[in-house]
Design an enzyme around this catalytic site. Sequence first.
Site, PDB file in Angstrom:
ATOM      1  N   HIS A 232      52.625  17.809 -28.731  1.00  0.00           N
ATOM      2  CA  HIS A 232      52.640  18.521 -29.905  1.00  0.00           C
ATOM      3  C   HIS A 232      52.492  17.598 -31.246  1.00  0.00           C
ATOM      4  O   HIS A 232      51.324  17.158 -31.276  1.00  0.00           O
ATOM      5  CB  HIS A 232      54.134  18.986 -30.042  1.00  0.00           C
ATOM      6  CG  HIS A 232      54.402  20.152 -31.006  1.00  0.00           C
ATOM      7  ND1 HIS A 232      53.256  20.895 -31.742  1.00  0.00           N
ATOM      8  CD2 HIS A 232      55.707  20.610 -31.477  1.00  0.00           C
ATOM      9  CE1 HIS A 232      54.087  21.728 -32.590  1.00  0.00           C
ATOM     10  NE2 HIS A 232      55.243  21.669 -32.403  1.00  0.00           N
ATOM     11  N   HIS A 273      44.542  23.864 -26.896  1.00  0.00           N
ATOM     12  CA  HIS A 273      45.616  24.612 -27.566  1.00  0.00           C
ATOM     13  C   HIS A 273      46.282  25.690 -26.518  1.00  0.00           C
ATOM     14  O   HIS A 273      45.265  26.333 -25.917  1.00  0.00           O
ATOM     15  CB  HIS A 273      45.062  25.396 -28.695  1.00  0.00           C
ATOM     16  CG  HIS A 273      46.172  25.586 -29.722  1.00  0.00           C
ATOM     17  ND1 HIS A 273      46.818  26.706 -29.711  1.00  0.00           N
ATOM     18  CD2 HIS A 273      46.598  24.728 -30.703  1.00  0.00           C
ATOM     19  CE1 HIS A 273      47.743  26.830 -30.735  1.00  0.00           C
ATOM     20  NE2 HIS A 273      47.735  25.622 -31.024  1.00  0.00           N
ATOM     21  N   ARG A 282      41.719  24.789 -39.155  1.00  0.00           N
ATOM     22  CA  ARG A 282      42.433  23.648 -39.642  1.00  0.00           C
ATOM     23  C   ARG A 282      41.767  22.374 -39.313  1.00  0.00           C
ATOM     24  O   ARG A 282      41.721  21.529 -40.358  1.00  0.00           O
ATOM     25  CB  ARG A 282      43.879  23.571 -39.302  1.00  0.00           C
ATOM     26  CG  ARG A 282      44.828  24.748 -39.622  1.00  0.00           C
ATOM     27  CD  ARG A 282      46.060  24.635 -38.947  1.00  0.00           C
ATOM     28  NE  ARG A 282      46.256  24.473 -37.404  1.00  0.00           N
ATOM     29  CZ  ARG A 282      47.290  24.263 -36.825  1.00  0.00           C
ATOM     30  NH1 ARG A 282      48.241  24.055 -37.277  1.00  0.00           N
ATOM     31  NH2 ARG A 282      47.079  24.333 -35.479  1.00  0.00           N
ATOM     32  N   ASP A 328      44.687  18.198 -34.755  1.00  0.00           N
ATOM     33  CA  ASP A 328      45.095  16.788 -34.869  1.00  0.00           C
ATOM     34  C   ASP A 328      44.070  16.011 -34.815  1.00  0.00           C
ATOM     35  O   ASP A 328      43.918  14.688 -34.486  1.00  0.00           O
ATOM     36  CB  ASP A 328      45.985  16.368 -33.599  1.00  0.00           C
ATOM     37  CG  ASP A 328      47.202  17.099 -33.892  1.00  0.00           C
ATOM     38  OD1 ASP A 328      47.916  16.932 -34.787  1.00  0.00           O
ATOM     39  OD2 ASP A 328      47.733  18.010 -32.900  1.00  0.00           O
ATOM     40  N   ARG A 354      55.834  21.108 -42.001  1.00  0.00           N
ATOM     41  CA  ARG A 354      56.507  22.115 -41.200  1.00  0.00           C
ATOM     42  C   ARG A 354      57.983  22.494 -41.609  1.00  0.00           C
ATOM     43  O   ARG A 354      58.266  23.724 -41.533  1.00  0.00           O
ATOM     44  CB  ARG A 354      56.278  21.726 -39.585  1.00  0.00           C
ATOM     45  CG  ARG A 354      56.478  22.618 -38.376  1.00  0.00           C
ATOM     46  CD  ARG A 354      55.531  23.751 -38.632  1.00  0.00           C
ATOM     47  NE  ARG A 354      54.171  23.753 -38.556  1.00  0.00           N
ATOM     48  CZ  ARG A 354      53.520  23.864 -37.329  1.00  0.00           C
ATOM     49  NH1 ARG A 354      54.073  23.982 -36.226  1.00  0.00           N
ATOM     50  NH2 ARG A 354      52.030  23.763 -37.685  1.00  0.00           N
TER      51      ARG A 354
END
Length: 392
Positions: A232, A273, A282, A328, A354
């Site tokens: 994550h 994902h 993103r 990421d 977050r």
Amino acid sequence: MSDSEDEPTLFEVKESHLDTGLRGIPVGTCRTSFVDTIKGVHYVGYPITDLAEMDPEDIIFLLFEKRLPNRHESQEFRKDLAARAEEMPAGTLRVLESLTPGSGHPMDWLALGIQALGIADTTGDVREDGLNLIARMPELMATIFLLRGGHGLPEAGSEPGRGMVENFVHLLGKSGADSDKMIRVLRTFLVLHMDHGGGNLSTFSGKCVASGKASLYASMSSAMNALSGPLHGRANQSCLEFIQRIGTSDPEKVEKFVRSELAAKRPVYGFGHAVLRAEDPRAAAQIALGSEVCPDDNNFKIVKVLREIAPKVLAENPKISNPFANVDVASGTLLHAVGFHKPEYFTTFFGWARIAGISAQIIDERRARGGRGVPIYRPKYIGRDQPVQRLE
Ligand code: NMX
Ligand code: MLT
């Protein structure tokens, strides 16, 4: 709860859905954001790329109020956050100061720091607590960076009126042209990472804990621990370490490296994902930002090659549902390029961002059912391999 015959069936749970990490199983509603499998996350209906260049404070307002602020509201909201960012409680600082510099992962410091803030600060009102925590994050982050790095408490006085990111960079003692790039990258980083629907592991964990009426701080500390795993949030750290290990942007060597990682049963970080089935917007937004702020950076050159090659290699394995780049893939490279040279700190930025989305979602869940809140989370697990037995 009674089933009504005219209710639509949203999802049929089959045996094969068990032990899949609740993949795809609807559990609730979310008002802050949704994730389209192809177009990525939308905050309150706005595609993330439309928001990427906006002030992080305005995006927090959006997630909390479900609309963008007008200029006056934006200024008032920033003033409110600044007023909440008063001096850090002495007890919180003592807890952090008692930790040994250099030891433990920065995400452990963050989870602990939030919990220590909660001991000093909890009001019991999740909206108040969420806003207070958001307001204190720049100083908490800078304090963790400096103390863990062995530099003592921040020497520069906190100036929350500068803006969240600007104050954090100021507290780190950075100024001039270098700090401008840092601010540019961090502002976009925060906006892009604030929310990602309700089911990502950290948000889901935070909401689970909050559903038992735990405090906002306790829920958020749990969420940060959930974020700290390499599959994550910590993938941003692992991804830069991975890129540094590749060390070359020669496409053939990059491909060989990716194949050898897969053969060794290690993840190709920055790809794949649970929900998305296309490149994460993103990722594209951060690569576009990289072309502006660090086009000649070696790591960035590797990211661009990896972005082309890894999906082709991953797609050879039909088991992998999404071979494309995720959020990421480039974030660590950008942070490194603007002066954050220690990858182990990267996930704390993800956590900082977050906190806005998770707080907003916890507030929404507490308001549900006329203020009674979403009931305590309690999914069903089916007993296996445990026939009833009695003591002789
Ligand atoms: N590298 C190697 N193997 C992968 C990858 C990858 N990038 N993506 C998926 N797989 C494997 C996965 O481990 C699973 O193997 P097994 O059946 O042996 O458990 C199989 O392919 C099927 O996985 P999927 O259904 O495609 O993906 P899942 O939803 O289980 O996992 C991730 C999603 C994100 C955990 C997975 O893609 C992954 O491990 N990616 C690399 C780590 C990463 O970049 N994580 C960051 C995600 C975004 N975030 O910030 O949270
Ligand atoms: C996130 O932003 O939380 C990640 O993309 C993971 C997810 O949505 O499951």
